[in-house]
Design a protein around this motif. Structure first.
Motif, PDB file in Angstrom:
ATOM      1  N   VAL B 318       0.827  -1.216   0.000  1.00 32.69           N
ATOM      2  CA  VAL B 318       0.000   0.000   0.000  1.00 32.69           C
ATOM      3  C   VAL B 318       0.859   1.263   0.000  1.00 32.69           C
ATOM      4  O   VAL B 318       0.374   2.346  -0.317  1.00 32.69           O
ATOM      5  CB  VAL B 318      -0.962  -0.002   1.217  1.00 32.69           C
ATOM      6  CG1 VAL B 318      -0.261   0.455   2.490  1.00 32.69           C
ATOM      7  CG2 VAL B 318      -2.194   0.871   0.961  1.00 32.69           C
ATOM      8  N   GLY B 365       0.406   7.097   6.871  1.00 32.80           N
ATOM      9  CA  GLY B 365      -0.329   6.206   7.762  1.00 32.80           C
ATOM     10  C   GLY B 365      -1.062   5.069   7.081  1.00 32.80           C
ATOM     11  O   GLY B 365      -1.742   4.291   7.739  1.00 32.80           O
ATOM     12  N   ALA B 366      -0.905   4.936   5.753  1.00 31.59           N
ATOM     13  CA  ALA B 366      -1.583   3.834   5.054  1.00 31.59           C
ATOM     14  C   ALA B 366      -1.090   2.490   5.574  1.00 31.59           C
ATOM     15  O   ALA B 366      -1.842   1.519   5.642  1.00 31.59           O
ATOM     16  CB  ALA B 366      -1.347   3.944   3.547  1.00 31.59           C
ATOM     17  N   GLU B 369      -2.841   1.403   8.700  1.00 33.12           N
ATOM     18  CA  GLU B 369      -4.240   1.109   8.396  1.00 33.12           C
ATOM     19  C   GLU B 369      -4.424  -0.317   7.864  1.00 33.12           C
ATOM     20  O   GLU B 369      -5.465  -0.927   8.061  1.00 33.12           O
ATOM     21  CB  GLU B 369      -4.735   2.119   7.345  1.00 33.12           C
ATOM     22  CG  GLU B 369      -6.210   2.390   7.390  1.00 33.12           C
ATOM     23  CD  GLU B 369      -6.573   3.607   6.539  1.00 33.12           C
ATOM     24  OE1 GLU B 369      -7.219   4.501   7.082  1.00 33.12           O
ATOM     25  OE2 GLU B 369      -6.196   3.668   5.352  1.00 33.12           O
TER      26      GLU B 369
END
Lengths: 249, 471
Positions: B318, B365-366, B369
Motif C-alpha cells: 500500500v 499512515g496507510a 491502516e
C-alpha cells in the motif's frame, strides 16, 4: 488518536500557520461558517503553529517548545476548532507522542480532547448532518491522510453530499498520499513528485468542476503541481464550499 | 566530507519505468485483493487486527517465558533446539549440523531470517550446495540478485527477464509463457529435492504451547523440502512466538488475506518434530534455531511494536513510496514501511548507516491502516527520526531544512508576526531568486508556490470584529 469530547458553541479557533501565511480566505471562510452556526469564537492572537514540522523532522526538543506554546495559547475548556485534519492530528496524536515521558503530558492530552477538525466539529460535535444552501457542480474531495482513524472525512462527505446541486465524484485510490509530507516533499523530491502526479490524475479523472480538500497542506502540494502543469480545475477548501452554499440560500 | 545523497530518492529517479510500473501495478492489485478478501469474509476486519495485535504484543511482553515454554515443548516433541545470538552463530550452527550429518546438499524454502544471516552464500563458501526452492527466490539466486519484497521476491522482474535467466542456466529454451517457465523450474527443482540431504525452512509462526511450527507456502516447496531429506532445519526469529494452538486460526485468517488476498495459502503445514516411528518417510532429525540478531535490543527499545510483524507485506503493497522506489531502494533485507523501522535497528553496520530509511515516508499512515497486527509504523518512524537527530546521524537530515529558527519564532508571537510581514517579500522578488534556498529550489522544481498572504486573516478579523461580527 484521541477523539475529542469538548462540546459547546463557545470555541477557540486555530487558523493554522498555512492559512496565517498563505490561505487567509480559507481561515475567513471557516470563521464565517462557524459564525453562521452561532459560535462564539475566540481567535487567540498569540497562536503560531501546532509544531508538526519539527516533530516530523525528528527535532522533538523544538517541537515540544512549540507544542507548549500552543497548549498555553489555547488554554481553557472550550473546543478548539481547526480547519485542517493534519493540524488536528498533531494536537490529538503527534504532540502526545513527543510528550510521552514529559511531566506536562496531561496538559497536552487536555488540548487533544478539545481539538476538532472543522467538519468533524460540525457533524460529530454539534450534531448537524445537513447543510443549507446550494452549490452547483461536481466536486472531487481529497481524503487527506492525517484524517485516518477519525470521522473527519465521513463528516465532510455528510455535509457536502447534503448540499443541493453538489455532486461528489469518485476519486480513485483514495488511500494514497499526495506526496506532500511536509519536508518529505523537498527531501525526497522525485518520489514526492511521482506521488503528486498520481494524485492529480485521480482527482481530475472524473472531470470535476472543483477539487476540494480538508487540508491546505495537501492542496499546497498537489495544487502547486496542478498550477505548474496548467490543470485549471478550481480548488476549494471544504469550508469555502460550505460558505458559498450559505451565500446561495 | 562529500555531500550526502538522498539514496532512496535517487534510486527511484533512476529506476526504469517498466520496473516501476510493474511494482506499482502489482502492489495496487494486492492492496485491492486484500481489501476484498478481508471485507468479504469478515464483518469487522479491524476488530481482528486489534485482537491479533494484542495477542502478538502479549507474546512479546512475555517473550522469555514463552521461549522457555516453547523450548521445552519442542524438546518433548524430539526437536533439537538451538539458540543463536547473531547471524554468524546461526549460520555456524547450520554448517555444524550439516557436517555432523554428513550432508552436502540443502534445499531451502523461503525464509527472510536466512536472508538476514546470508546463509546461502555462507554455505556455498563452505562447499555446500544450497538451492532456493521458492520460485521467486530461485530466480533471485541464479541472478545473483536480492529479493525486493518479503512475500513476492521478484516483484521487480518480468517474465521476459525470467525467461532469459532460465535459458542462461540451461533450464530450457527461451520462453515468456509463465506456465512453461513454471514447468521448467519444477523439472529442475524436483531433482534437487530428491538429491538433497537437508531441508531448510523458516517458520511463519512458532506455537509455544505445542512445540509446533506453522509454515505457509503457495508452491508446496517447504513440503517437498522435507519429503526426501533426512534432516530438517528451521531457523526462526525469536519474536515469531504465538502462545497457543487456538491462536493460530486468527493469524492464518489474517496472514493470507493481508499478503495476497487469499483466504488461505495453498499449503499450510504444522510441523511438530521429526518423523515418528510409524511414518515411512520424513526427516529423522529436526532442528530449530532461534535467532536473536538484535531483536532483544529492539524489544528493549521504544520501537518494540515492530516485532509484532507477521511478514505479510501489506504495508509495502500500500505504501506510495515503496510503489515508486521498489524494494532495493531500502538497501536491506526488509524494505517498505516495516523495513524502514526494522532494518536500521537490525543493521549490522549500525543505525546511522540506514538512518535515512525512516525519512523515506510522507507519514501518510496507510501502512498502519492495513497492518494485520496494527503496528503504529508512522509513530515508530517518528521515534527513529528523533533517534537520528539525538545521535547526530547525518543521514537523518539529508536535504531537510533545519527547524530550530522556525521553532524560535513559533514560540514568540511577536517574532512570528514579524515573519508574516517579512514573508510578503516573497511576492515581490522573482521566485527564481528564492532558489538560493535548496528547499525552495526543490519545491519549485515541479510545483508553483501560492502567493504569500501573511497576516491577512488577522487584519480581516480585526476589521470584522470592529464591525461587530456577522451582519
Amino acid at each position: 488518536m484521541i477523539q475529542p469530547t469538548a462540546k459547546g458553541k463557545r470555541i477557540k479557533f486555530m487558523m493554522t500557520c498555512l492559512c496565517d501565511a498563505f490561505y487567509a480566505d480559507v481561515a475567513q471562510a471557516s470563521y464565517e461558517v462557524l459564525e453562521h452556526l452561532g459560535c462564539e469564537i475566540e481567535v487567540p492572537a498569540g497562536q503560531t503553529c501546532c509544531g508538526q514540522p519539527a516533530l516530523n523532522s525528528g527535532e522533538w526538543e523544538s517541537a515540544r517548545k512549540v507544542v507548549r506554546h500552543t497548549v498555553k495559547t489555547f488554554g481553557g475548556e472550550e473546543p478548539v476548532v481547526i480547519p485542517s485534519g493534519s493540524c488536528a492530528a498533531m494536537t490529538r496524536h503527534g504532540a502526545i507522542l513527543g510528550f510521552e515521558s514529559e511531566p506536562d503530558l496531561d496538559e497536552v492530552e487536555g488540548l487533544a480532547r478539545r481539538s476538532w477538525e472543522l467538519c468533524e466539529y460540525i457533524v460529530q460535535g454539534l450534531g448537524i448532518d445537513s447543510w443549507p444552501g446550494r452549490f452547483d457542480g461536481k466536486v472531487a474531495l481529497h481524503r487527506s491522510c492525517h484524517t485516518r482513524g477519525t470521522k473527519v472525512y465521513e463528516s465532510a462527505v455528510t455535509l457536502l453530499s447534503s448540499i443541493e446541486g453538489l455532486e461528489l465524484v469518485e476519486v480513485g485510490e483514495l488511500e494514497q498520499c499526495c506526496g506532500f509530507g511536509g519536508t518529505f516533499s523537498v527531501s525526497f523530491p522525485y518520489v514526492s513528485k511521482k506521488m503528486g502526479q498520481l494524485k492529480v490524475e485521480h482527482l481530475t479523472e472524473k472531470r470535476p468542476n472543483y477539487v476540494a480538500s480538508l487540508d491546505m497542506a495537501c492542496m499546497l502540494h498537489f495544487g502547486g503541481m496542478m498550477d505548474r502543469q496548467g490543470v485549471k480545475t478550481p480548488r476549494l477548501h471544504v469550508s469555502q464550499i460550505l460558505k458559498k452554499a450559505l451565500e446561495n440560500r | 566530507m562529500a555531500k550526502l545523497e538522498q539514496a532512496i530518492d535517487n534510486h527511484a529517479a533512476n529506476l526504469d519505468e517498466e520496473t516501476r510500473e510493474a511494482v506499482r501495478l502489482a502492489s495496487k492489485a494486492k492492496t485491492e485483493k486484500r481489501v476484498n478478501a478481508l471485507w468479504t469474509d469478515f464483518d469487522d476486519p479491524n476488530a481482528l487486527r486489534k485482537l491479533a495485535s494484542q495477542v502478538r504484543q502479549h507474546a512479546l511482553d512475555n517473550l522469555p517465558d514463552y521461549l522457555e515454554q516453547a523450548e521445552a515443548a519442542f524438546q518433548k516433541n524430539g526437536v533439537q533446539v538451538h539458540w543463536a545470538e547473531d547471524g554468524d552463530q546461526a549460520n555456524a550452527i547450520v554448517l555444524d549440523i550439516m557436517r555432523r550429518r554428513g550432508a552436502s546438499k540443502v534445499v531451502k524454502s523461503k525464509s527472510m531470517v536466512s536472508e538476514e544471516t546470508e546463509l546461502v552464500p555462507f554455505l556455498e563458501k563452505h562447499g555446500m550446495e544450497a538451492v532456493e526452492t521458492d520460485l521467486g527466490e530461485y530466480v533471485v539466486q541464479i541472478d545473483g540478485d536480492h529479493p525486493s519484497h518479503i512475500v513476492t521476491p521478484i516483484i521487480h522482474k518480468n517474465r521476459r527477464q525470467v525467461g532469459r535467466s532460465f535459458e542462461r542456466e540451461g533450464l530450457g529454451e527461451y520462453t515468456e509463457d509463465p506456465l512453461e517457465l513454471t514447468r521448467m523450474a519444477r523439472r529442475h527443482l524436483r531433482q534437487k529435492y530428491l538429491d538433497a540431504d537437508v531441508g531448510m525452512t523458516g517458520a511463519n509462526f512458532v506455537v509455544a504451547e505445542s512445540g509446533r511450527i506453522v509454515l505457509v507456502t503457495n508452491e508446496g516447496n517447504a513440503r517437498f523440502s522435507m519429503a526426501a531429506t533426512k534432516t530438517h532445519i528451521a531457523m526462526v526469529g525469536i519474536e515469531k512466538i504465538i502462545p497457543r494452538e487456538q491462536d493460530v486460526p486468527l493469524f492464518l485468517s489474517l496472514l493470507g488475506r493481508s499478503a495476497t488476498g487469499q483466504p488461505l495459502t495453498v499449503y499450510t503445514q504444522f510441523i511438530g518434530g521429526p518423523k515418528s516411528a510409524s511414518q515411512e518417510e520424513g526427516p529423522e532429525e529436526m532442528h530449530l534455531i532461534f535467532l536473536d540478531n538484535g531483536r532483544s535490543d529492539i524489544l528493549a527499545s521504544n520501537c518494540k511494536e515492530i516485532l509484532r510483524c507477521i511478514r505479510c507485506g501489506a504495508c509495502m503493497n500500500v505504501c506510495p513510496v515503496y510503489r515508486q522506489t521498489s524494494g532495493h531502494a531500502y538497501r536491506s533485507v526488509y524494505p517498505g514501511p516495516v523495513g524502514a523501522v526494522l532494518s536500521p535497528l537490525l543493521n549490522k553496520a549500525g543505525f546511522p548507516d540506514l538512518a535515512d530509511l525512516p525519512k523515506a515516508s510522507s507519514l501518510c499512515g496507510a501502512c498502519q491502516e492495513v497492518c494485520p497486527v496494527d503496528i503504529p509504523i508512522p509513530d515508530l518512524l517518528l521515534r527513529l527520526r528523533n533517534k537520528g537527530k539525538q545521535e547526530h546521524a547525518p543521514k537523518t537530515s539529508i536535504n531537510t531544512p533545519g527547524l530550530s529558527f522556525w521553532a524560535l519564532a513559533a514560540t514568540q508571537p511577536a517574532a512570528w508576526k514579524t515573519g508574516l510581514k517579512l514573508g510578503h517579500a516573497m511576492n515581490v522578488v522573482p521566485h527564481a531568486l528564492l532558489d538560493v534556498n535548496p528547499s525552495a529550489k526543490s519545491w519549485r522544481s515541479t510545483r508553483e508556490l501560492p502567493p504569500f498572504r501573511g497576516g491577512d486573516f488577522r487584519s480581516w478579523l480585526k476589521a470584522h470584529e470592529k464591525k461587530g461580527g456577522a451582519s
